[in-house]
Design an enzyme around this catalytic site. Structure first.
Site, PDB file in Angstrom:
ATOM      1  N   ARG A 112      -2.696   6.084   0.435  1.00 39.45           N
ATOM      2  CA  ARG A 112      -2.565   6.107   1.816  1.00 39.45           C
ATOM      3  C   ARG A 112      -2.109   7.292   2.444  1.00 39.45           C
ATOM      4  O   ARG A 112      -2.545   8.136   2.856  1.00 39.45           O
ATOM      5  CB  ARG A 112      -2.370   4.956   2.636  1.00 39.45           C
ATOM      6  CG  ARG A 112      -3.502   3.793   2.167  1.00 39.45           C
ATOM      7  CD  ARG A 112      -3.396   2.637   3.273  1.00 39.45           C
ATOM      8  NE  ARG A 112      -4.457   2.001   3.357  1.00 39.45           N
ATOM      9  CZ  ARG A 112      -4.767   1.093   4.008  1.00 39.45           C
ATOM     10  NH1 ARG A 112      -3.593   0.413   4.776  1.00 39.45           N
ATOM     11  NH2 ARG A 112      -5.982   0.446   4.124  1.00 39.45           N
TER      12      ARG A 112
ATOM     13  N   TYR B  71     -15.628 -10.984  -0.663  1.00 36.60           N
ATOM     14  CA  TYR B  71     -16.395  -9.759  -1.104  1.00 36.60           C
ATOM     15  C   TYR B  71     -17.593  -9.853  -1.968  1.00 36.60           C
ATOM     16  O   TYR B  71     -18.567  -9.194  -1.691  1.00 36.60           O
ATOM     17  CB  TYR B  71     -15.279  -8.742  -1.788  1.00 36.60           C
ATOM     18  CG  TYR B  71     -14.388  -8.157  -1.040  1.00 36.60           C
ATOM     19  CD1 TYR B  71     -14.932  -7.305  -0.070  1.00 36.60           C
ATOM     20  CD2 TYR B  71     -13.145  -8.297  -1.007  1.00 36.60           C
ATOM     21  CE1 TYR B  71     -14.048  -6.362   0.620  1.00 36.60           C
ATOM     22  CE2 TYR B  71     -12.266  -7.697  -0.376  1.00 36.60           C
ATOM     23  CZ  TYR B  71     -12.468  -6.467   0.713  1.00 36.60           C
ATOM     24  OH  TYR B  71     -11.665  -5.905   1.630  1.00 36.60           O
TER      25      TYR B  71
ATOM     26  N   ASP C 156      -6.575  -2.213  -7.623  1.00 37.19           N
ATOM     27  CA  ASP C 156      -7.157  -2.591  -6.473  1.00 37.19           C
ATOM     28  C   ASP C 156      -7.413  -4.182  -6.703  1.00 37.19           C
ATOM     29  O   ASP C 156      -7.388  -4.619  -7.811  1.00 37.19           O
ATOM     30  CB  ASP C 156      -8.340  -2.133  -5.962  1.00 37.19           C
ATOM     31  CG  ASP C 156      -8.813  -2.499  -4.596  1.00 37.19           C
ATOM     32  OD1 ASP C 156      -8.172  -1.697  -3.766  1.00 37.19           O
ATOM     33  OD2 ASP C 156      -9.579  -3.392  -4.462  1.00 37.19           O
TER      34      ASP C 156
ATOM     35  N   ARG D  30       0.678  -1.333   0.048  1.00 32.44           N
ATOM     36  CA  ARG D  30       0.132   0.151  -0.056  1.00 32.44           C
ATOM     37  C   ARG D  30       0.969   1.225  -0.118  1.00 32.44           C
ATOM     38  O   ARG D  30       0.561   2.338   0.617  1.00 32.44           O
ATOM     39  CB  ARG D  30      -0.971  -0.014   1.116  1.00 32.44           C
ATOM     40  CG  ARG D  30      -1.850  -1.352   1.267  1.00 32.44           C
ATOM     41  CD  ARG D  30      -2.555  -1.507   0.019  1.00 32.44           C
ATOM     42  NE  ARG D  30      -3.492  -0.512  -0.251  1.00 32.44           N
ATOM     43  CZ  ARG D  30      -4.791  -0.206   0.152  1.00 32.44           C
ATOM     44  NH1 ARG D  30      -5.258  -0.888   1.205  1.00 32.44           N
ATOM     45  NH2 ARG D  30      -5.246   0.761   0.143  1.00 32.44           N
TER      46      ARG D  30
ATOM     47  N   ARG E 143      -6.166  12.394  -5.672  1.00 31.79           N
ATOM     48  CA  ARG E 143      -7.397  12.020  -5.300  1.00 31.79           C
ATOM     49  C   ARG E 143      -8.338  12.871  -5.072  1.00 31.79           C
ATOM     50  O   ARG E 143      -9.522  12.888  -5.089  1.00 31.79           O
ATOM     51  CB  ARG E 143      -7.354  11.011  -4.072  1.00 31.79           C
ATOM     52  CG  ARG E 143      -7.054   9.527  -4.506  1.00 31.79           C
ATOM     53  CD  ARG E 143      -8.228   8.833  -5.378  1.00 31.79           C
ATOM     54  NE  ARG E 143      -8.992   8.355  -4.329  1.00 31.79           N
ATOM     55  CZ  ARG E 143     -10.274   9.039  -4.114  1.00 31.79           C
ATOM     56  NH1 ARG E 143     -10.681  10.062  -4.649  1.00 31.79           N
ATOM     57  NH2 ARG E 143     -10.956   8.492  -3.235  1.00 31.79           N
TER      58      ARG E 143
HETATM   59  O1  CP3 Z   1      -2.006   1.657  -2.316  1.00 36.67           O
HETATM   60  C1  CP3 Z   1      -1.372   1.043  -3.077  1.00 36.67           C
HETATM   61  O2  CP3 Z   1       0.099   0.753  -2.846  1.00 36.67           O
HETATM   62  C2  CP3 Z   1      -1.956   1.031  -4.158  1.00 36.67           C
HETATM   63  C3  CP3 Z   1      -2.509  -0.612  -4.718  1.00 36.67           C
HETATM   64  C4  CP3 Z   1      -3.302  -1.151  -3.674  1.00 36.67           C
HETATM   65  C5  CP3 Z   1      -4.775  -0.556  -3.345  1.00 36.67           C
HETATM   66  N1  CP3 Z   1      -5.340  -1.356  -2.882  1.00 36.67           N
HETATM   67  C6  CP3 Z   1      -5.210   0.790  -3.658  1.00 36.67           C
HETATM   68  C7  CP3 Z   1      -6.117   1.395  -2.921  1.00 36.67           C
HETATM   69  C8  CP3 Z   1      -3.407  -2.388  -3.261  1.00 36.67           C
HETATM   70  C9  CP3 Z   1      -2.020  -3.372  -3.293  1.00 36.67           C
HETATM   71  C10 CP3 Z   1      -4.541  -2.649  -2.756  1.00 36.67           C
HETATM   72  C11 CP3 Z   1      -4.768  -3.879  -2.065  1.00 36.67           C
HETATM   73  C12 CP3 Z   1      -6.219  -4.367  -1.455  1.00 36.67           C
HETATM   74  N2  CP3 Z   1      -7.244  -3.528  -1.373  1.00 36.67           N
HETATM   75  C13 CP3 Z   1      -6.191  -5.328  -0.502  1.00 36.67           C
HETATM   76  C14 CP3 Z   1      -5.289  -6.217   0.227  1.00 36.67           C
HETATM   77  C15 CP3 Z   1      -4.337  -5.677   1.221  1.00 36.67           C
HETATM   78  C16 CP3 Z   1      -4.894  -5.657   2.441  1.00 36.67           C
HETATM   79  O3  CP3 Z   1      -5.007  -4.459   3.069  1.00 36.67           O
HETATM   80  O4  CP3 Z   1      -5.083  -6.668   3.124  1.00 36.67           O
HETATM   81  C17 CP3 Z   1      -7.719  -5.049   0.108  1.00 36.67           C
HETATM   82  C18 CP3 Z   1      -8.143  -6.057   0.836  1.00 36.67           C
HETATM   83  C19 CP3 Z   1      -8.111  -3.995  -0.721  1.00 36.67           C
HETATM   84  C20 CP3 Z   1      -9.662  -3.741  -0.778  1.00 36.67           C
HETATM   85  C21 CP3 Z   1      -9.569  -2.377  -0.273  1.00 36.67           C
HETATM   86  N3  CP3 Z   1      -9.649  -1.444  -1.321  1.00 36.67           N
HETATM   87  C22 CP3 Z   1     -10.028  -1.878   0.794  1.00 36.67           C
HETATM   88  C23 CP3 Z   1     -10.459  -2.555   1.978  1.00 36.67           C
HETATM   89  C24 CP3 Z   1     -10.146  -0.287   0.521  1.00 36.67           C
HETATM   90  C25 CP3 Z   1     -10.800   0.625   1.585  1.00 36.67           C
HETATM   91  C26 CP3 Z   1      -9.717   0.960   2.756  1.00 36.67           C
HETATM   92  C27 CP3 Z   1      -8.409   1.605   2.229  1.00 36.67           C
HETATM   93  O5  CP3 Z   1      -7.328   1.023   2.350  1.00 36.67           O
HETATM   94  O6  CP3 Z   1      -8.296   2.709   2.225  1.00 36.67           O
HETATM   95  C28 CP3 Z   1      -9.739  -0.142  -0.946  1.00 36.67           C
HETATM   96  C29 CP3 Z   1      -9.555   1.236  -1.342  1.00 36.67           C
HETATM   97  C30 CP3 Z   1      -8.353   1.423  -1.785  1.00 36.67           C
HETATM   98  N4  CP3 Z   1      -7.470   0.513  -2.645  1.00 36.67           N
HETATM   99  C31 CP3 Z   1      -7.608   2.693  -1.547  1.00 36.67           C
HETATM  100  C32 CP3 Z   1      -6.534   2.612  -2.465  1.00 36.67           C
HETATM  101  C33 CP3 Z   1      -5.297   3.590  -2.544  1.00 36.67           C
HETATM  102  C34 CP3 Z   1      -8.183   4.065  -1.025  1.00 36.67           C
HETATM  103  C35 CP3 Z   1      -9.107   4.570  -1.905  1.00 36.67           C
HETATM  104  C36 CP3 Z   1      -9.132   5.980  -2.004  1.00 36.67           C
HETATM  105  O7  CP3 Z   1      -8.004   6.756  -2.266  1.00 36.67           O
HETATM  106  O8  CP3 Z   1     -10.220   6.625  -2.017  1.00 36.67           O
END
Ligand code: CP3
Length: 350
Positions: free
Chosen positions: A39, A161, A84, A35, A48
């Site tokens: 973040r 999911y 994602d 991530r 964003r």
């Molecule tokens: O951040 C990065 O390095 C980019 C790639 C990436 C994202 N999601 C972007 C993202 C990766 C590798 C993921 C993996 C992901 N997504 C997982 C596996 C890792 C883990 O935490 O166990 C899971 C379960 C998800 C599902 C997911 N996507 C959730 C639970 C959420 C919301 C909570 C959060 O992390 O913010 C997302 C949204 C998401 N995916 C964001 C990002 C940058 C935030 C969305 C935004 O910018 O509004």
């Protein structure tokens, strides 16, 4: 003072990460963070504020821009594509959205055998060409600074999911379908295995140097359920990708499953912080590499706490081939980015 992207050691970041993934000697330990592309970065938040998540993901220039942010700021050896775990759903005919701070939401979840039968297994280039375009562009923009990392959700986590419809602590509906209607479960896993295999194979063809399979919710299963309902599908994915690119299996809370996960055959296993690194490593298969282990909450304790924990991991790895330095789970949004820059430099021995 040198910047985070100045050359260190004698290898490029890409060569360093890929050598470690092949269990070959490296000049210094390669680093990337889960991530890292979203973040905690102010430059990501700014992007964003202008564009919704899916617009960034679906526009290769923007996805690559977000992917490169942590490479430039932290000096990491791996560039994980901005995407994602849910994106392979795009060709399946199951609409979903990603809600800020909530995560994936599916308005019409998969609940019956007929729902599973309707799932489409599409061509990955046709269904998710934007991911492949972003990887092609990334490969060009990145050069040898870092390895490009593709990824997907694993069938079990995607099924969680798809059935639940949203994130959950226990995924009760998903597990109830798995235990109560195993035939439907296995049909769903068959289809997801095919979709994920096609998706990851296409990512490698588009230029991903290595790929990670995220099975985020695996810790919910016991050893017998894992063996019956998940393990054979994970093993099939890694067998299909063998020889194409190095593979990493990710999960957390799975100390009890480590030997079974190792047996699915990834090149490296990502572990969380529940066991010391050397102990976790001793439970993996002969010749298998390891990544992860640093508790992401430690980074909020400041640099001294982080440095001590990082040194402990490096000491336990003991310079053995096959170690990728990483956190045990994703970066937390509150993390100070400067601690990550400092940590990368420290692991690189700068
Ligand atoms: O951040 C990065 O390095 C980019 C790639 C990436 C994202 N999601 C972007 C993202 C990766 C590798 C993921 C993996 C992901 N997504 C997982 C596996 C890792 C883990 O935490 O166990 C899971 C379960 C998800 C599902 C997911 N996507 C959730 C639970 C959420 C919301 C909570 C959060 O992390 O913010 C997302 C949204 C998401 N995916 C964001 C990002 C940058 C935030 C969305 C935004 O910018 O509004």
């Amino acid at each position: 003072m040198p910047s985070a992207t100045d050359t260190i050691g004698t290898m490029t970041g890409r060569a360093r990460l890929l050598a470690a993934a092949r269990r070959e000697a490296v000049d210094v330990t390669p680093v990337w963070y889960m991530r890292q592309a979203g973040r905690c970065l102010p430059e990501y938040r700014e992007l964003r504020a202008r564009c919704p998540f899916m617009e960034v993901a679906r526009t290769p220039e923007l996805a690559v821009e977000a992917t490169l942010m942590p490479v430039e700021r932290f000096g990491v050896d791996g560039a994980v594509l901005f995407a994602d775990i849910m994106l392979p759903l795009d060709g399946m005919g199951v609409p979903f959205r990603i809600e800020p701070k909530v995560g994936p939401v599916i308005d019409s979840p998969i609940r019956t055998r007929a729902d599973v039968e309707r799932i489409v297994i599409a061509d990955a280039e046709e269904a998710t060409g934007y991911v492949m375009d972003a990887l092609r562009l990334l490969r060009r923009e990145l050069g040898d600074r870092a390895a490009s990392l593709g990824f997907s959700g694993a069938p079990f986590t995607l099924a969680c999911y798809l059935i639940e419809g949203h994130g959950s602590r226990e995924y009760p509906r998903a597990k109830a379908l798995m235990y109560g209607d195993p035939e439907t479960w296995h049909l769903l896993m068959e289809k997801l295995t095919e979709v994920v295999t096609r998706y990851l194979t296409a990512q490698i063809a588009a230029g991903a140097d290595a790929i990670q399979l995220f099975d985020s919710w695996l810790g919910l299963l016991g050893t017998e359920a894992y063996a019956e309902f998940v393990q054979p599908y994970t093993a099939r994915i890694f067998a299909s990708l063998r020889g194409l690119a190095p593979t990493i299996h990710f999960s957390t809370g799975t100390v009890h499953l480590l030997d079974q996960i190792a047996a699915t055959g990834p090149d490296l296993v990502s572990v969380d912080w529940r066991l010391p690194l050397d102990e976790a490593w001793s439970r993996l298969a002969e010749g298998q590499g390891i990544q992860g282990n640093l508790d992401p909450t430690l980074l909020m304790g400041g640099w001294d706490v982080t440095r001590r924990a990082a040194d402990d991991i490096l000491r336990r790895a003991g310079g053995r081939a096959g170690h990728l330095f990483n956190l045990g789970h994703g970066i937390l949004p509150e993390t100070d980015p400067d601690v990550l820059t400092e940590l990368t430099r420290h692991v690189h021995g700068e």
